[in-house]
Design a protein around this motif. Structure first.
Motif, PDB file in Angstrom:
ATOM      1  N   GLU A 175       0.840  -1.183   0.000  1.00  0.00           N
ATOM      2  CA  GLU A 175       0.000   0.000   0.000  1.00  0.00           C
ATOM      3  C   GLU A 175       0.877   1.234   0.000  1.00  0.00           C
ATOM      4  OE1 GLU A 175      -2.269   0.560   3.579  1.00  0.00           O
ATOM      5  OE2 GLU A 175      -0.720  -0.407   4.807  1.00  0.00           O
ATOM      6  N   SER A 176       0.273   2.363  -0.433  1.00  0.00           N
ATOM      7  CA  SER A 176       1.024   3.614  -0.481  1.00  0.00           C
ATOM      8  C   SER A 176       1.198   4.193   0.901  1.00  0.00           C
ATOM      9  CB  SER A 176       0.288   4.618  -1.384  1.00  0.00           C
ATOM     10  OG  SER A 176      -0.962   4.955  -0.806  1.00  0.00           O
ATOM     11  N   ILE A 177       2.090   5.133   1.019  1.00  0.00           N
ATOM     12  CA  ILE A 177       2.353   5.768   2.319  1.00  0.00           C
ATOM     13  C   ILE A 177       1.139   6.543   2.778  1.00  0.00           C
ATOM     14  CG2 ILE A 177       3.774   7.505   3.468  1.00  0.00           C
ATOM     15  CD1 ILE A 177       6.103   6.635   1.765  1.00  0.00           C
ATOM     16  N   GLU A 178       0.442   7.228   1.859  1.00  0.00           N
ATOM     17  CA  GLU A 178      -0.731   8.007   2.248  1.00  0.00           C
ATOM     18  C   GLU A 178      -1.815   7.095   2.788  1.00  0.00           C
ATOM     19  OE1 GLU A 178       0.806   8.121  -0.568  1.00  0.00           O
ATOM     20  OE2 GLU A 178       1.643  10.164  -0.732  1.00  0.00           O
ATOM     21  N   ALA A 179      -2.044   5.931   2.143  1.00  0.00           N
ATOM     22  CA  ALA A 179      -3.069   5.001   2.643  1.00  0.00           C
ATOM     23  C   ALA A 179      -2.692   4.453   4.003  1.00  0.00           C
ATOM     24  CB  ALA A 179      -3.259   3.871   1.629  1.00  0.00           C
TER      25      ALA A 179
END
Length: 742
Positions: A79-83
């Protein structure tokens, strides 16, 4: 190979076994070395050939193990850092809401410590256990049973007794020749010092371990570096018997010198340091021998022109295969020196010019530390210093001797002490009575070493007062000049005299510090005396005044080993005094006295001593000679057993009148034990009216004496009796003084 050095007992060498570790291995203390910061990789060198990889990227991936096929999570994309941040923030808010809900709900009431936690605090809610709400009972209601403690048996014996046994040391001790390792060990041993007693077995074992280390050190000091010493405490075979503290010695091979090297600069003459090092290849490596040889190097070089020579730290490389040691001694010889000038400083008693007078060396002589020691002792002997130091200093000035030497300046640091002293002595002799003599001295009233001495005698038969000027080391070393004025009264059986004397003397004499082999003195005496004596022409005692001029001289040879307590050698002294009586015209005459003593030791405790004395006065009749200038015999310094001046011709009243010749002899057997001694003696002698001794009517005295030996000489008490005693002679005579009779 072993590298070793010596120490004192210490007196042992402590071999250090050489060790090594592989590169990048563990540190010597057993810990891994701390990692260092990784250095930056150097840029590739284009001149080097390219390095082929061990395997390709494809071969690497094919070698990796396959992932499980049923684990979809591993195959899912990250998953992305923002998620990730959004999801974790929502989870934190949900947890905080749950905590607030739990805090508002009522908590169940339970007893403190209900969960078994002894440190749990009491709950704030009401306590439901009724017993906890009841009041505490009064202290008086408690029924306490006292605790009974069993009695301790203070007399219980825990001490153990033991016997010390050493195995295997005898062979090594026999090979050590002059050394006594067993005796040295027993003198230092903790087991030996405890006299076979220990508080318990643990203490006994500790002492045995300590003694094992001591014995190993002693063996090291004698060259047994591979020696092994084990200790064991053995139980007794029978109940109640002693334990055995056993030390087992396995000496191994003794190490010997394989080579000896003195690392020193060339000397003049060559090889001074090598000659002074008294060690030989092949002899055992013994700590005492090594230390003594090195000390000899440090002593001999300054005696042979090298004042600043120093001995460095030795190196001994031991070979465990050959049991040989290669010895190397570094020596800094320094410059060759010759005596130069003098400097002095501090609180001065006198200047550098008088220091030079005391020195027994001249400018330009080869430096010799023994002459510096002699100068230091001469300065101390003046009695003028609290402390004094004599040190060589390099001047940097080259000599013209052509040997590369330089002048050495002798620097004297003075700290003048109190110059005034008071001295006294006391004695007693039969016929002479008690005698107390005292003096006051200012040793440096007229610098350098110009002393003023006031003296007095208070005795039952003699009283005197005098003043003396004395210049010590006058113009040259050990020469003394004296000028004395004195008055005295003597009341003896032989005569009564009131005398005034003015005298001068130049001498080279022995002193308690400097006992000289050859001595001499010469001088003058001007004497005026009023004396009574028996006049045989008139048949009565008459008084007469005498004027006397004398030029006394003396020479002596002394080979004895001590001034006040000789035990070997001999002494010979000759006194000659040309004189003239000037009371009624001038009547010249001469006085001669010859003394000889000898000493012969027998073992360590006995000494045979003997004395001979002959005297003669010629050129004058006895009646014209002042009674105080005649010869007499008898007393503590003459023939013991008789009173003072008792022997010789006598008047009708049985009082001695003296004579013009004498002979005396004495023999003693001296036995000393510690600070005490016993002396048996026989004395003989007689005085004659004529000029030549007649050797007739010799009188003998015998007796016994006691000696108490002190650091300034023996204290003497002699008791004697005449042999063939005649009427009027004492049965026993007693003599007390300091120093031997002769």
């Amino acid at each position: 190979m072993l590298l070793c050095g010596c120490s004192a007992l210490a007196l042992s060498f402590a071999p250090v076994r050489a060790q090594s570790s592989p590169p990048d291995g563990p540190a010597q203390n057993g810990e891994l070395p701390l990692p260092a910061e990784a250095p930056l990789a150097p840029p590739p060198d284009a001149s080097l050939p390219p390095v082929e990889p061990v395997f390709t990227e494809e071969e690497y991936r094919e070698g990796l193990p396959p992932l499980p096929e049923d684990d979809g999570e591993l195959a899912a994309p990250l998953e992305s850092i923002e998620a990730f941040e959004t999801r974790t923030a929502a989870e934190r808010r949900r947890d905080d809401a749950q905590d607030a809900s739990d805090a508002s709900a009522p908590a169940p009431v339970q007893s403190a410590l209900s969960d078994g936690d002894p440190n749990e605090p009491l709950a704030d809610a009401a306590v439901t256990d009724p017993a906890l709400a009841q009041p505490l009972p009064a202290i008086s209601a408690f029924d306490v049973e006292p605790v009974e403690i069993g009695e301790v048996d203070d007399g219980a014996e825990t001490e153990v007794r033991y016997t010390l046994v050493i195995d295997g040391l005898d062979a090594a001790d026999a090979a050590a020749e002059d050394s006594d390792m067993a005796g040295l060990f027993r003198g230092l041993s903790a087991l030996e010092d405890a006299d076979g007693k220990a508080a318990n077995v643990a203490m006994l074992d500790a002492r045995a371990e300590e003694d094992a280390a001591l014995l190993k050190t002693i063996l090291d000091s004698e060259g047994w570096y591979d020696a092994r010493v084990d200790h064991v405490i053995e139980q007794p075979a029978a109940e109640g018997a002693r334990l055995t503290a056993r030390l087992r010695v396995t000496p191994g091979e003794r190490y010997r010198f394989g080579s000896i090297t003195v690392a020193a600069a060339p000397t003049t003459p060559p090889g001074l340091a090598d000659a002074a090092l008294a060690l030989k290849v092949g002899e055992p490596i013994v700590a005492n021998r090594v230390q003594g040889a090195e000390a000899n190097v440090a002593l001999r070089l300054p005696e042979q022109g090298y004042p600043f020579a120093t001995v460095g730290q030795r190196d001994i490389l031991l070979d465990g295969q050959t049991h040989a040691g290669d010895y190397t001694l570094p020596v800094e010889v320094g410059p060759l020196g010759r005596f130069g000038g003098f400097t002095t400083g501090g609180d001065l008693a006198f200047g550098a010019e008088h220091v030079e007078t005391l020195a027994r060396f001249e400018r330009g002589e080869l430096y010799d530390s023994r002459k510096i020691d002699d100068l230091r002792q001469a300065l101390v002997a003046t009695g003028l210093f609290a402390t004094v130091a004599v040190e060589p200093k390099a001047s940097g000035e080259a000599t013209d001797a052509g040997d590369g030497s330089q002048y050495i300046t002798i620097d004297v640091t003075q700290d003048a002490g109190p110059p005034r002293t008071i001295a006294g002595s006391a004695g007693y002799g039969t016929g002479q009575g008690f005698r107390l003599e005292g003096s006051w001295t200012h040793r440096n009233l007229f610098p350098p070493e110009g002393a003023l001495i006031a003296s007095g005698i208070a005795g039952t038969q003699e009283q005197a007062l005098g003043v003396t000027f004395r210049r010590s080391n006058a113009g040259r070393r050990d020469r003394t000049v004296e000028l004395t004025a004195a008055v005295n009264r003597g009341d003896f059986d032989a005569y009564e005299a009131f005398t005034g004397r003015l005298s001068g003397r130049i001498s080279y004499d022995s002193t308690p510090i400097w006992q000289k082999r050859f001595t001499y003195s010469y001088g003058f005496e001007l004497i005026g005396t009023n004396e009574d004596s028996y006049d045989f022409d008139l048949g009565e005692r008459t008084r007469q005044t005498y004027g006397i001029v004398a030029l006394p001289g003396q020479v002596g040879i002394d080979t004895s080993d001590d001034l006040l307590n000789p035990t070997k050698g001999f002494r010979v002294t000759a006194r000659v005094s040309p004189e003239a009586s000037v009371s009624d015209g001038v009547r010249p005459y001469g006085r001669v006295l010859l003394d000889g003593t000898g000493y012969y030791p027998i073992g360590d405790s006995f000494v045979l001593a003997s004395r001979l004395r002959f005297g003669s006065i010629f050129g004058i009749e006895r009646a014209d000679l002042a009674p105080s200038r005649r010869y007499y015999a008898g007393g503590g310094g003459s023939v013991r057993g008789f009173g003072y001046q008792e022997l010789g011709p006598k008047d009708p009243e049985d009082r001695p009148v003296g004579g013009r010749s004498l002979n005396e002899a004495a023999a003693e057997v001296r036995y000393r034990f510690g600070n005490f001694g016993v002396v048996g003696f026989v004395d003989a002698g007689q005085v004659y009216e004529g000029v030549t001794p007649q050797f007739s009517d010799i009188r003998f005295g015998a007796g016994i004496g006691g000696r108490f030996y002190t650091n300034f000489g023996p204290f003497r008490l002699d008791v004697a009796t005449p042999i063939g005693r005649r009427d009027g002679e004492s049965v026993v005579s007693v003599y007390v003084s300091i120093g031997q009779a002769f």
